[in-house]
Design a protein around this motif. Sequence first.
Motif, PDB file in Angstrom:
ATOM      1  N   ALA A  10       0.828  -1.206   0.000  1.00 39.56           N
ATOM      2  CA  ALA A  10       0.000   0.000   0.000  1.00 39.56           C
ATOM      3  C   ALA A  10       0.846   1.233   0.000  1.00 39.56           C
ATOM      4  N   ASP A  58      -0.284  -3.741 -11.019  1.00 38.07           N
ATOM      5  CA  ASP A  58      -0.985  -3.199  -9.868  1.00 38.07           C
ATOM      6  C   ASP A  58      -0.427  -1.813  -9.568  1.00 38.07           C
ATOM      7  N   HIS A  59      -1.302  -0.860  -9.239  1.00 34.97           N
ATOM      8  CA  HIS A  59      -0.802   0.487  -8.987  1.00 34.97           C
ATOM      9  C   HIS A  59      -1.112   0.975  -7.574  1.00 34.97           C
ATOM     10  N   SER A  60      -1.266   0.021  -6.653  1.00 32.69           N
ATOM     11  CA  SER A  60      -1.411   0.426  -5.260  1.00 32.69           C
ATOM     12  C   SER A  60      -0.075   0.823  -4.655  1.00 32.69           C
ATOM     13  N   SER A  61       1.008   0.536  -5.361  1.00 37.04           N
ATOM     14  CA  SER A  61       2.330   0.991  -4.956  1.00 37.04           C
ATOM     15  C   SER A  61       3.078   1.501  -6.177  1.00 37.04           C
ATOM     16  N   SER A  82      -1.257   5.562 -12.170  1.00 40.35           N
ATOM     17  CA  SER A  82      -0.036   4.861 -11.749  1.00 40.35           C
ATOM     18  C   SER A  82       1.155   5.806 -11.699  1.00 40.35           C
TER      19      SER A  82
END
Length: 539
Positions: A10, A58-61, A82
Amino acid sequence: MKLLKLSLLALGSASAALAAAYIGQSDTNISTIIDLSSDPTGTWGGSYDADTKTWVWDHSSDVVLQNIVAIKNGTLVIPAGSVVRGQPRDEANNRFNPGTLLIARSAKIIAAGNASEPIIFTTAATSSTGGRASGANPAFWDANPKSSPRSPLIGGLNGGIVVLGNASTNVDRDGTGDIQLFSDGFKTVTTDDLSSVEGIPTTAAVYLSGDDRFGGFNDNDNSGILSYVSIRHGGANLTANNELNGLTLGGVGNGTTINNIEIWGNTDDGVEIFGGTVNLNNIVIIAPQDDGLDLDVGYRGTVQNLLVVASSATDKLGEWDGSYENETVNGFAAVTGGPVTSNRTPYSMFTIANATFVGNKGAGDFSHGLHIRDQAGVRLVNSIVVNAARNAADTAGSVEVDNRSGVPASRSTTNGFVTGRSYFKGVTFQGAYTTVQGWVHAGSDDAAIETALSIPAYQNNFNDVVGFVNIPTGGTLPQNLLFNPRPTTISDAAVFEDAVIGAAAHYAPLPYRGAFDPDAAILWTADWTAADVYGLLAK
């Protein structure tokens, strides 16, 4: 060899160190090839569709590219919003390739941001001079790129984006010798060598595998979508004449969608296009440390709505080449016979429409001009050139047109203007010079170019005041300058003529000169660009 997985960490708070997900091998001086014929998620994370060979990051990080990461045989999807970071090269110790995203000819990229959720490519450096990120929560120098972008005067801290396609070019340039690529006119290929794109070391796996090659025979080729993408603090000079740009396009076809792109500070060119037919729209290039827009080896597309703003480190606002005929490139001589170069097939012929070029000379001995050379065919339409200059030695002009030595006059760059194949139409100049003779300088045949640009029907104006507010000067680009590029006092209307439209189907006639509508309430750069958030540009 250490492999670091794309993890699903996260994001931290705006003031804290950000979570990072690493892609690429961490060894020195190598590249990473990711073949989407098989599922990459076990090593690198994200999600994968085996039927379509599509990999979604994934672009949570924040994604951190460790080196040159090449994608092949499938589609990479980067979600809107992102942040992708490239590791810097260790210049002092000549170690590591910079973090770079390379899309091979066999792959596509879908990076479709929007004005409220742009996709940002920036650096993973831990300081303004370098330092490679490590660990789960690095203290990135560019910690908050969405809300607090860094100065555009800093570049060279990642490798940017390279997209390669299968559209035609007029060059074979593999760095190993003279190779005649086409054996039967423009029909068959004797080797799939094609051209190795600039910026890839010959020791890298992506070079040795051939996945850095570009060009082919499909001018309608589709390499995907780049939309609302901001590329920041990039570029790398790996060796002499072997550099990475902010955005590099090699043999990209006109089935590709590229619009709303920002280059914010870059060590080499802002955008460089090697051949192909791709069309670009709404392009912002701020503070390139070489050329703003560089066009090469048979490019035949249209660039419309373009803003280039120089800094003291900028060389040329535009460098537009046609072919490598009779030229030595990166240590080898281009072939002198056959259809690749001496016939310049395909011939370089591109349109640049509604461009605004802003020179900004400081202490550097650069021209901040437009340099057209090497059999380039150019149509510059409904555009504005402000404060382009000559260099201190008076050897480079604001508009310089050069012919390559040894190339027949009938194929020279100058002859293109004399015959009307190349032209400026509806171009307005503002700056130190007030006549065509002042602006055109240091070329192979200035008198012929001056005559060609002065044809009354072309409606070029060499002495105007266009109404820009807070034009940058002295080579600086201060925060909150609020430069307003609306041409509110320009004397001349746009030029409309069928020849431009017929030559470039993707050219959309607009009723004004320059990149921005003088009556626009909000500029198309608003909200999604660093130039807007930093306050360099007005709304």
